[in-house]
Design an enzyme around this catalytic site. Sequence first.
Site, PDB file in Angstrom:
ATOM      1  N   GLU A   1       0.867  -1.182   0.000  1.00 13.37           N
ATOM      2  CA  GLU A   1       0.000   0.000   0.000  1.00 13.37           C
ATOM      3  C   GLU A   1       0.902   1.231   0.000  1.00 13.37           C
ATOM      4  OE1 GLU A   1      -2.823   0.534   3.219  1.00 13.37           O
ATOM      5  OE2 GLU A   1      -3.573   2.406   2.334  1.00 13.37           O
TER       6      GLU A   1
ATOM      7  N   ASN B   1      -4.340   5.151  -2.214  1.00 12.41           N
ATOM      8  CA  ASN B   1      -5.560   5.713  -1.611  1.00 12.41           C
ATOM      9  C   ASN B   1      -6.072   6.876  -2.454  1.00 12.41           C
ATOM     10  OD1 ASN B   1      -5.792   4.346   1.169  1.00 12.41           O
ATOM     11  ND2 ASN B   1      -3.628   4.873   0.984  1.00 12.41           N
TER      12      ASN B   1
ATOM     13  N   GLU C   1      -7.694   2.354  -3.522  1.00 12.58           N
ATOM     14  CA  GLU C   1      -8.434   2.162  -2.268  1.00 12.58           C
ATOM     15  C   GLU C   1      -9.330   3.373  -2.047  1.00 12.58           C
ATOM     16  OE1 GLU C   1      -6.145   1.141   1.191  1.00 12.58           O
ATOM     17  OE2 GLU C   1      -5.110  -0.498   0.164  1.00 12.58           O
TER      18      GLU C   1
ATOM     19  N   ASP D   1     -11.749   0.495   1.489  1.00 10.89           N
ATOM     20  CA  ASP D   1     -10.881   0.658   2.662  1.00 10.89           C
ATOM     21  C   ASP D   1     -11.714   0.815   3.933  1.00 10.89           C
ATOM     22  OD1 ASP D   1      -8.506   0.999   3.937  1.00 10.89           O
ATOM     23  OD2 ASP D   1      -7.987   2.900   3.001  1.00 10.89           O
TER      24      ASP D   1
ATOM     25  N   GLU E   1      -6.394  -5.093   8.087  1.00  7.42           N
ATOM     26  CA  GLU E   1      -5.433  -4.006   8.315  1.00  7.42           C
ATOM     27  C   GLU E   1      -4.981  -3.978   9.761  1.00  7.42           C
ATOM     28  OE1 GLU E   1      -6.423  -0.232   5.826  1.00  7.42           O
ATOM     29  OE2 GLU E   1      -8.064  -0.590   7.221  1.00  7.42           O
TER      30      GLU E   1
HETATM   31  P1  C2E Z   1      -5.307   3.961   5.658  1.00  8.15           P
HETATM   32  O1  C2E Z   1      -5.540   3.957   4.195  1.00  8.15           O
HETATM   33  O2  C2E Z   1      -6.253   3.177   6.499  1.00  8.15           O
HETATM   34  O3  C2E Z   1      -3.819   3.480   5.868  1.00  8.15           O
HETATM   35  C1  C2E Z   1      -3.402   2.630   6.886  1.00  8.15           C
HETATM   36  C2  C2E Z   1      -2.825   3.441   8.028  1.00  8.15           C
HETATM   37  O4  C2E Z   1      -2.541   2.563   9.115  1.00  8.15           O
HETATM   38  C3  C2E Z   1      -1.507   4.078   7.661  1.00  8.15           C
HETATM   39  O5  C2E Z   1      -1.427   5.293   8.392  1.00  8.15           O
HETATM   40  C4  C2E Z   1      -0.487   3.074   8.179  1.00  8.15           C
HETATM   41  O6  C2E Z   1       0.782   3.635   8.422  1.00  8.15           O
HETATM   42  C5  C2E Z   1      -1.174   2.651   9.450  1.00  8.15           C
HETATM   43  N1  C2E Z   1      -0.783   1.304   9.855  1.00  8.15           N
HETATM   44  C6  C2E Z   1      -0.336   0.290   9.102  1.00  8.15           C
HETATM   45  N2  C2E Z   1      -0.125  -0.816   9.843  1.00  8.15           N
HETATM   46  C7  C2E Z   1      -0.488  -0.495  11.106  1.00  8.15           C
HETATM   47  C8  C2E Z   1      -0.490  -1.227  12.347  1.00  8.15           C
HETATM   48  O7  C2E Z   1      -0.149  -2.400  12.423  1.00  8.15           O
HETATM   49  N3  C2E Z   1      -0.945  -0.559  13.445  1.00  8.15           N
HETATM   50  C9  C2E Z   1      -1.328   0.742  13.400  1.00  8.15           C
HETATM   51  N4  C2E Z   1      -1.756   1.328  14.514  1.00  8.15           N
HETATM   52  N5  C2E Z   1      -1.330   1.462  12.260  1.00  8.15           N
HETATM   53  C10 C2E Z   1      -0.922   0.841  11.119  1.00  8.15           C
HETATM   54  P2  C2E Z   1      -0.913   6.615   7.718  1.00  8.15           P
HETATM   55  O8  C2E Z   1       0.211   6.306   6.794  1.00  8.15           O
HETATM   56  O9  C2E Z   1      -0.691   7.584   8.822  1.00  8.15           O
HETATM   57  O10 C2E Z   1      -2.142   7.054   6.835  1.00  8.15           O
HETATM   58  C11 C2E Z   1      -3.326   7.497   7.412  1.00  8.15           C
HETATM   59  C12 C2E Z   1      -4.418   7.651   6.401  1.00  8.15           C
HETATM   60  O11 C2E Z   1      -4.152   8.730   5.506  1.00  8.15           O
HETATM   61  C13 C2E Z   1      -4.579   6.436   5.506  1.00  8.15           C
HETATM   62  O12 C2E Z   1      -5.315   5.469   6.209  1.00  8.15           O
HETATM   63  C14 C2E Z   1      -5.307   7.032   4.323  1.00  8.15           C
HETATM   64  O13 C2E Z   1      -6.682   7.141   4.592  1.00  8.15           O
HETATM   65  C15 C2E Z   1      -4.726   8.423   4.240  1.00  8.15           C
HETATM   66  N6  C2E Z   1      -3.691   8.470   3.214  1.00  8.15           N
HETATM   67  C16 C2E Z   1      -2.385   8.108   3.301  1.00  8.15           C
HETATM   68  N7  C2E Z   1      -1.765   8.314   2.124  1.00  8.15           N
HETATM   69  C17 C2E Z   1      -2.703   8.797   1.259  1.00  8.15           C
HETATM   70  C18 C2E Z   1      -2.694   9.207  -0.132  1.00  8.15           C
HETATM   71  O14 C2E Z   1      -1.684   9.133  -0.850  1.00  8.15           O
HETATM   72  N8  C2E Z   1      -3.871   9.677  -0.661  1.00  8.15           N
HETATM   73  C19 C2E Z   1      -5.006   9.736   0.087  1.00  8.15           C
HETATM   74  N9  C2E Z   1      -6.136  10.219  -0.505  1.00  8.15           N
HETATM   75  N10 C2E Z   1      -5.064   9.351   1.369  1.00  8.15           N
HETATM   76  C20 C2E Z   1      -3.923   8.892   1.957  1.00  8.15           C
HETATM   77 CA    CA Z   2      -5.809   2.617   2.690  1.00  9.22          CA
HETATM   78 CA    CA Z   3      -7.576   1.616   6.055  1.00  7.31          CA
END
Ligand code: C2E
Ligand code: CA
Ligand code: CA
Length: 434
Positions: free
Chosen positions: A230, A285, A317, A347, A404
């Site tokens: 991802e 995403n 996603e 997602d 996830e």
């Molecule tokens: P998401 O799509 O649900 O992404 C998964 C989030 O969970 C990511 O946070 C990831 O770093 C975190 N994660 C992964 N494994 C674990 C785990 O085992 N435990 C915990 N507690 N967390 C875990 P991140 O990177 O901070 O991203 C947060 C949200 O921001 C993402 O949730 C997504 O909705 C959004 N996002 C991130 N990158 C993009 C992007 O390029 N475009 C868009 N539109 N949204 C993005």
């Molecule tokens: Ca995602």
């Molecule tokens: Ca997610």
Amino acid sequence: MSGLKAMRFSDPPNANTWALQDPLTGFANPADFLRQLSALGPGKATRRILLVLDIDRYRAIKNSLGYSHSDELLRAVAARLQSALPSKTLIGHLGEDAFAVVVCDIDDESKARALALSLFVVFQSPFTIGGKEIRGRATTGKRISISVSIGIATVTADPEVCLRNANTALCCAKDIGPAQIIMYDRAMREGNARWLQLETELRGAVDASKTAMAYQPIVNLLNGQVDGHEALMRWSSKTHGVISPSDFIPMAERAGIAPLLDKWAISQAISHLQRCPQAGFVNVNVSACSLLENSWIDETLARFQASGLRAGQLRLEITETALLNQESTVHANLIRLSRGGLPVILDDFGTGYSSLSHLRLFPIVGIKIDRSFVAQIDGDGREGRIVSAMTRLALDLGMSVTAEGVENELQHTTLIATGCGFAQGYFYGFPRLF
Ligand code: C2E
Ligand code: CA
Ligand code: CA
């Protein structure tokens, strides 16, 4: 028409009253509301206050009730609002589920709050829509309870500023949760200025490619292999340091630059796949607003087709919220993306309002079970059963299932036992910058 009459301080001279009224509710329309607010001014001896309110989760309620019944609900809400306020109160219908009210003789904050609380009470009793009661249970059988959020500001000489302040307070109320009352204050104004600065910086960062992509492995639970990744965006602001995408993506959505960010993320993911074909598939995403822009869909498809990648190597996603807005446009655009070789995954499954049967209407090839369900797998079996039920339903509908946020061995083995096909989380690997 419900026969409701807008309550006015004064009728506008020589005006066509009908043209100034909102036809659905009979209240002042936005232009007339601003005009009357300006004519009123801030008040001399005591303050006037402006309340802006809207219905919590209105999109989901509308989706559930259907268009004709949602209009009926808005008329019923308007009638309640009018009956709860003193006669001659200026009320405006600002659009869809948003209403604004000006109240006189409020000399302190506690009186403003008390008035807002009295409005909460007014909305607590059930609404009868389409012959059915919708407090607790909607016509579709889905649970819906109606509440409102309220933003409050003092009426100032400039009606636009005053409306903006009340709206800012309403946005803060929405950020906290349903049924909140927030008064506009100086801190909010300063906070706004800081966000504005960040927005400008983010726009510049995307233009100058100062954002970066991290990739987190997605593991196939059948054989333990990493089948894909991802892509997760990272941004370190010059002035505020590292900012989480959970903060800057909603900010980009509010500022209207999310499609720009999504376009950049897709370009990065394509380049990554071209450089590292061993990465397997890459999920990107995509924000709800990108799916509403036909030009965004055209450019994404053109960029993918020119990349030489195979169908399914890049996947998108989206969240359930994306499906609630302008369904027919989103539906048509998701079909175009899928047919063009970009499969769509849902997602954060389980956190939104859609049911799996509703999702069948959309071309969705897989779901990602939200980490809040996975986090509660603790050996007592209960959450394991929820994950297992979601998995079975999705598999029956021919969708793939990814869990996830897997952080430990117990979650890993429970997921294998439920038949879940894929998993992602710190247990297998952190997101890594490339
Ligand atoms: P998401 O799509 O649900 O992404 C998964 C989030 O969970 C990511 O946070 C990831 O770093 C975190 N994660 C992964 N494994 C674990 C785990 O085992 N435990 C915990 N507690 N967390 C875990 P991140 O990177 O901070 O991203 C947060 C949200 O921001 C993402 O949730 C997504 O909705 C959004 N996002 C991130 N990158 C993009 C992007 O390029 N475009 C868009 N539109 N949204 C993005
Ligand atoms: Ca995602
Ligand atoms: Ca997610």
